[in-house]
Design an enzyme around this catalytic site. Structure first.
Site, PDB file in Angstrom:
ATOM      1  N   LEU A 630       0.823  -1.213   0.000  1.00 36.85           N
ATOM      2  CA  LEU A 630       0.000   0.000   0.000  1.00 36.85           C
ATOM      3  C   LEU A 630       0.858   1.264   0.000  1.00 36.85           C
ATOM      4  CD1 LEU A 630      -2.828  -0.982   2.526  1.00 36.85           C
ATOM      5  CD2 LEU A 630      -2.841  -1.133   0.039  1.00 36.85           C
ATOM      6  N   ASN A 631       2.044   1.167   0.612  1.00 39.29           N
ATOM      7  CA  ASN A 631       2.925   2.327   0.687  1.00 39.29           C
ATOM      8  C   ASN A 631       4.370   1.836   0.676  1.00 39.29           C
ATOM      9  OD1 ASN A 631       4.640   4.416   1.607  1.00 39.29           O
ATOM     10  ND2 ASN A 631       2.979   5.397   2.737  1.00 39.29           N
ATOM     11  N   GLY A 702       0.810  -8.799   4.344  1.00 37.33           N
ATOM     12  CA  GLY A 702       1.413  -8.502   5.655  1.00 37.33           C
ATOM     13  C   GLY A 702       2.921  -8.581   5.593  1.00 37.33           C
ATOM     14  N   GLU A 705       6.569  -9.167   9.887  1.00 40.98           N
ATOM     15  CA  GLU A 705       7.445 -10.153  10.495  1.00 40.98           C
ATOM     16  C   GLU A 705       8.380 -10.865   9.531  1.00 40.98           C
ATOM     17  OE1 GLU A 705       5.009 -12.089  13.974  1.00 40.98           O
ATOM     18  OE2 GLU A 705       3.643 -11.189  12.548  1.00 40.98           O
TER      19      GLU A 705
END
Lengths: 738, 217
Positions: A630-631, A702, A705
């Site tokens: 997204l960024n 995601g 991690e």
């Protein structure tokens, strides 16, 4: 979705607040009459509190209360701990048993921090000591099968016949690895300010990774309806897992506030963060690999132990990566836990995957060496085209492209196969690589979006931004969906008065909250369009909804963009204060048809001074295939931070307990060495463009991690290439190379 | 402790000037060494500071008065003599921009400028700063105009959780007037007393170097 704002490297929206010191963290609220609490800890590893002399502390200036197991109020919901699997058992002075060194045994409350600190030093305790279990190796015989954490399946997997395949394998490697206890050490210490608004209503300013999860826990424990508990955690100074679950200090600050009838602030000291909150447990791992003469994996066996406390059977699920990382027909993995007289471990950035990839990706390097093959080629040869554990297709996977990009960028083809074959003056040069992986999943979340009559918008979701950039990417997502400039959109998070967001865990925040935010924003946009076309005074009156363009806070005709009006004009004329939309999102069962993981690779160069045994990491090239980014600016920081977190794991971080007393001996930054500026080279981070139509509606995987997985192995493999020494025990300190 | 009267060079000093042994260095090693004398300092301050009101002989005074400037504003406080400068800023003056990360001088989050030099506010007592000029992160911006370092930190994404950021910024401001070499490695060494667990390190160095390369006004 068009992408004018999403995918842009926008500056962090909370950047200005943070560089001016105005972002307010948990300990920085100042309710009237606030008192200060300081925790007293046990000084023996196992026993019973026999006597506590508190009179000197009680008489000290400014002291309001001294709570001990004798006079601490009983928690109404304490017996419900074991009934609810998501809640860990905690010690909060409910009895006199001491289960580890550093356990909270008293709490001193005074009118100032200095007075509370002094008085806490005057509490004297005598114990009846009992035999303590302090060493992992000594407890292997009484180990227990590992359970899944909080309802997850237990780690371990069997397919084919690993024992037979190992026996028959032309090439075998077998090695044992060890990873130490590690502490998260976010820069912001854990902190709570408890305020009883009235006897039935509680507000807790707290530093945590999920306000709704904390509220669920506290309402249960204190016997309050959830709506009577408000938890506020707007800015969190780092978490990395240790602020996900509740710990004793939250409970103790609330009890103290009740007892003294004033708001109470309780901030852990850095030293206390080594025993009053969780940590990554140490692991002992054994990996056996069997392969054909060409290097095709025929068997994987990965087993081992991790430590836990006498309170809770937390497991570091390190074998899970071995189940799915490469194609292999015969796999047997399992884990056991050993209960020690220690505090309870918890999730730490890439729990399981971080120590698991260290052992497994080191073993792959050992196999490559045994086969005299290039370690990258070995991995390409064993690439898993579908999920070998569940037999499902991947929702998307770009690992081969990550390898290709890293190898080219790094110049891997210039690597010589032999260890100790590359030098630069006195320095031995080593090049190592490893694969990174982390599963993608999401939880439930709700969001609310509101466009105001002044042309601004407020978007709310009770998720957490631990520094990840969630405030920023959610602002981008909402702005794009609403058709507004991001400067006009204010994102609100970290408060239980907002719609429920997920827990910042499992790299799931963005995937969890984004669909809810998009859905809420879409509803607002739709309502605005409907209002305009139905309004006789609107220049857009009578147009079809599909012919309306929404951009930059303005509605206009797609045929003639000059024909239109702003949100503010529309709402003002309609005499509306705002237009509101709500969104809910939850995992779709259809997503379960696929296996979803992010994948990546790290290529690392080390320089080893053989005379001193020192290792310097001089170059890191990392590529990630992690779904929609997204960024790219904040995402790059996330991966880079994860990599450096892994560098600490590889080279410097180790929590040591005294072998007789069980007390943490490395309980500060002088003894527990996190990476500093001078340890960190430039890191080349690349995102492979990846469109994943299956993982979730926005194709988000995601990235919190995965950066920390694989990196310790890549460093260890580089150290082997430089020196010919295989270090199987982290951290790779100089004594292991001399 | 270092000598605050040490003349500053023009910034073209050799790299050794910023090594951990150099007087101007504020490395972790020095922080740690200083931390071990913290309790001694506390005793000293209690011994020499004049009591405000006469407590019985042999007992420590409950409060001492101290006056110093914070971001140009004169502040007079009555403090418990054990109060660190950090706690005076955060708990008494409400200036919570300065952060407590370890309270032992090992993390740098509490870095402020005292008379223009960077100092760990957790390792010094408030009462030691009679007449001093203290600068904190709240004083960096001029109204709505950010300090060039603040702007550079945002542009380079030199922060994540933001908790170490004030200390990194104040350390960087202090660094600008110290004899630090020109290379990234020189800056890394000189900034190594400021920990960042999110590990925005490469971006912090980029931000500082961006400002150091700006033409001097």
């Amino acid at each position: 979705m068009s992408s004018k704002i999403i995918g842009r490297p926008m500056d962090r929206v909370d950047g200005k607040l943070k560089v001016t010191g105005k972002a307010q963290y948990a300990a920085e609220y100042n309710p009237p009459g606030m008192a200060y609490a300081v925790i007293v800890q046990s000084t023996v590893p196992r026993g019973t509190v026999l006597r506590m002399q508190t009179s000197e502390a009680e008489r000290a200036p400014g002291v309001l209360a001294v709570l001990t197991p004798r006079n601490t109020p009983k928690l109404p919901g304490a017996d419900k701990f074991s009934a609810v699997p998501v809640l860990p058992r905690l010690t909060a002075m409910q009895d006199s048993e001491v289960l580890y060194n550093g356990q909270p045994i008293a709490l001193v409350v005074a009118d100032t921090f200095e007075r509370a600190t002094y008085a806490a030093s005057r509490v004297r305790t005598t114990y009846v000591e009992k035999a303590a279990s302090l060493k992992l190796e000594a407890g292997l015989e009484r180990s227990e099968p590992a359970l899944g954490n909080f309802g997850m399946p237990p780690p371990g997997h069997t397919r084919g016949d690993a024992a037979a395949a190992l026996a028959a394998a032309p090439v075998r490697v077998e090695a044992s690895y060890r990873t130490p206890t590690e502490h998260h050490n976010p820069m912001e210490p854990h902190a709570s300010i408890a305020v009883w608004d009235d006897p039935e209503h509680l507000t807790l300013y707290d530093s945590n990774q999920g306000v709704f999860f904390m509220r669920q826990f506290l309402s249960l424990l204190f016997g309050l309806p959830p709506d009577n508990v408000r938890v506020i955690s707007r800015y969190v100074g780092g978490g990395f897992g240790c602020k996900a679950l509740p710990w004793p200090h939250q409970i103790m600050s609330i009890m103290a506030a009740k007892v003294v009838g004033r708001p109470v602030k309780l901030v852990l000291t850095r030293q206390q963060m080594f025993s009053l909150v969780g940590y990554r447990p140490q692991t002992l791992q054994k990996v056996e690999l069997g392969a054909s003469a060409q290097g095709k994996l025929t068997a994987i066996r990965h087993t081992g132990y991790s430590e836990t406390s006498e309170l809770d059977a937390f497991t570091e699920p390190f074998v899970n990566v071995s189940n799915m990382l490469y194609a292999c027909p015969n796999v047997a993995t399992s884990q056991r836990v050993v209960r020690l007289s220690a505090s309870t471990p918890t999730f730490m950035r890439a729990p399981g995957e971080a120590p698991g990839t260290f052992a497994f990706e080191s073993a792959m390097d050992e196999l490559a060496h045994a086969l005299k093959r290039d370690p990258l080629e070995l991995r390409r040869l064993n690439h898993a085209d579908k999920d070998p554990e569940h037999g499902k297709p991947w929702s998307s996977k770009s690992l081969l492209e990550c390898y290709r990009w890293c190898a080219e960028r790094f110049g891997w083809q210039r690597r010589s196969l032999q260890p100790r074959s590359m030098r630069d003056g006195d320095a031995l040069i080593g090049w190592g690589m490893a694969t990174a992986t982390f599963p993608a999943f999401r939880m439930q979340a709700s969001a609310l979006a509101r466009v105001m009559a002044d042309g601004t918008a407020v978007v709310q979701c009770g998720a957490a931004d631990l520094g990840t950039g969630a405030y920023t990417v959610f602002t981008q997502l909402a702005a794009e969906t609403l058709g507004m400039s991001p400067e006009k959109v204010r994102m609100e998070m970290g408060d239980t008065v907002l719609p429920p967001g997920g827990l910042a865990g499992g790299s799931s925040t963005t995937a969890t909250a984004s669909p809810a935010i998009r859905s809420a924003s879409n509803e607002v946009r739709r309502k605005l369009v409907q209002l305009a076309v139905a309004d006789k005074e609107s220049p857009l009156h009578g147009l079809a909804e599909k012919d309306i363009v929404v951009e930059d806070g303005r509605l206009s005709s797609s045929q003639d963009t000059a024909r239109g009006e702003t949100f503010a004009q529309l709402l003002t004329r309609q005499k509306l204060t705002h237009v509101e939309g709500k969104g809910d999102a939850a995992p779709d069962p259809a997503e379960q048809k696929f296996s979803s993981h992010a994948f990546g690779s790290h290529f690392v160069e080390v320089r080893v001074d053989e005379a001193l045994g020192t290792v310097r990491v001089s170059r890191i090239v990392t590529a990630m295939g992690a779904g929609r980014i997204l960024n790219p600016k904040t995402a790059r920081s996330q991966i880079q931070g994860g990599v450096i977190f892994g560098l600490g794991m590889a080279l410097t971080e180790e929590t040591l307990r005294d072998p007789r007393l069980g007390r943490v001996m490395t309980a500060d930054f002088a003894e527990y060495h996190v990476p500093v500026h001078a340890d960190v080279p430039d890191i080349d981070v690349h995102f492979v463009e990846e469109h994943d139509p299956h993982v979730n509606p926005l194709g988000i995987k995601g990235i919190g991690e995965i950066g920390t997985t694989g990196i310790a192995a890549a460093v260890a493999n580089a150290v082997f290439h430089a020196t010919g020494k295989r270090v199987r025990e982290l951290p790779i300190t100089l004594d292991k190379l001399l | 402790m270092t000598d605050s009267k040490q003349p500053l060079s023009d910034g073209s000093a050799p790299a050794e000037a910023s090594s951990p042994e150099a007087p101007e260095g504020t490395t972790r090693r020095e922080f740690i060494a200083t931390a071990t004398v913290g309790s001694a300092l506390l005793l000293e301050a209690c011994r020499h500071a004049p009591p405000v009101e006469g407590p019985p002989p042999g007992t420590a005074p409950a409060e001492l008065e101290v006056t110093f400037k914070v971001n140009g504003q004169l502040q007079t406080l009555k403090v418990d003599p054990r109060t660190s400068l950090l706690d005076a800023l955060r708990e008494r003056l409400g200036l919570t921009g300065t952060k407590k990360g370890c309270d032992h001088g090992q993390c740098g989050a509490c870095t402020v400028l005292v008379d223009g030099r960077r100092e760990l506010s957790c390792l010094s007592l408030a009462v030691m700063h009679q007449g001093a000029e203290v600068s904190t992160v709240e004083g960096l911006a001029q109204g709505d105009t950010l300090h060039p370092l603040q702007q550079a930190f945002i542009e380079q994404d030199a922060l994540q959780c933001g908790y170490c950021t004030s200390g990194q910024l104040m350390s960087a401001v202090g660094l600008m007037s110290e004899p630090c070499g020109a290379s990234d490695d020189d800056v890394r060494e000189a900034m190594s007393g400021n920990l960042c667990r999110c590990s925005a390190y490469p971006n912090i160095i980029a931000a500082i170097q961006q400002v150091r390369r700006l033409p001097k006004l």
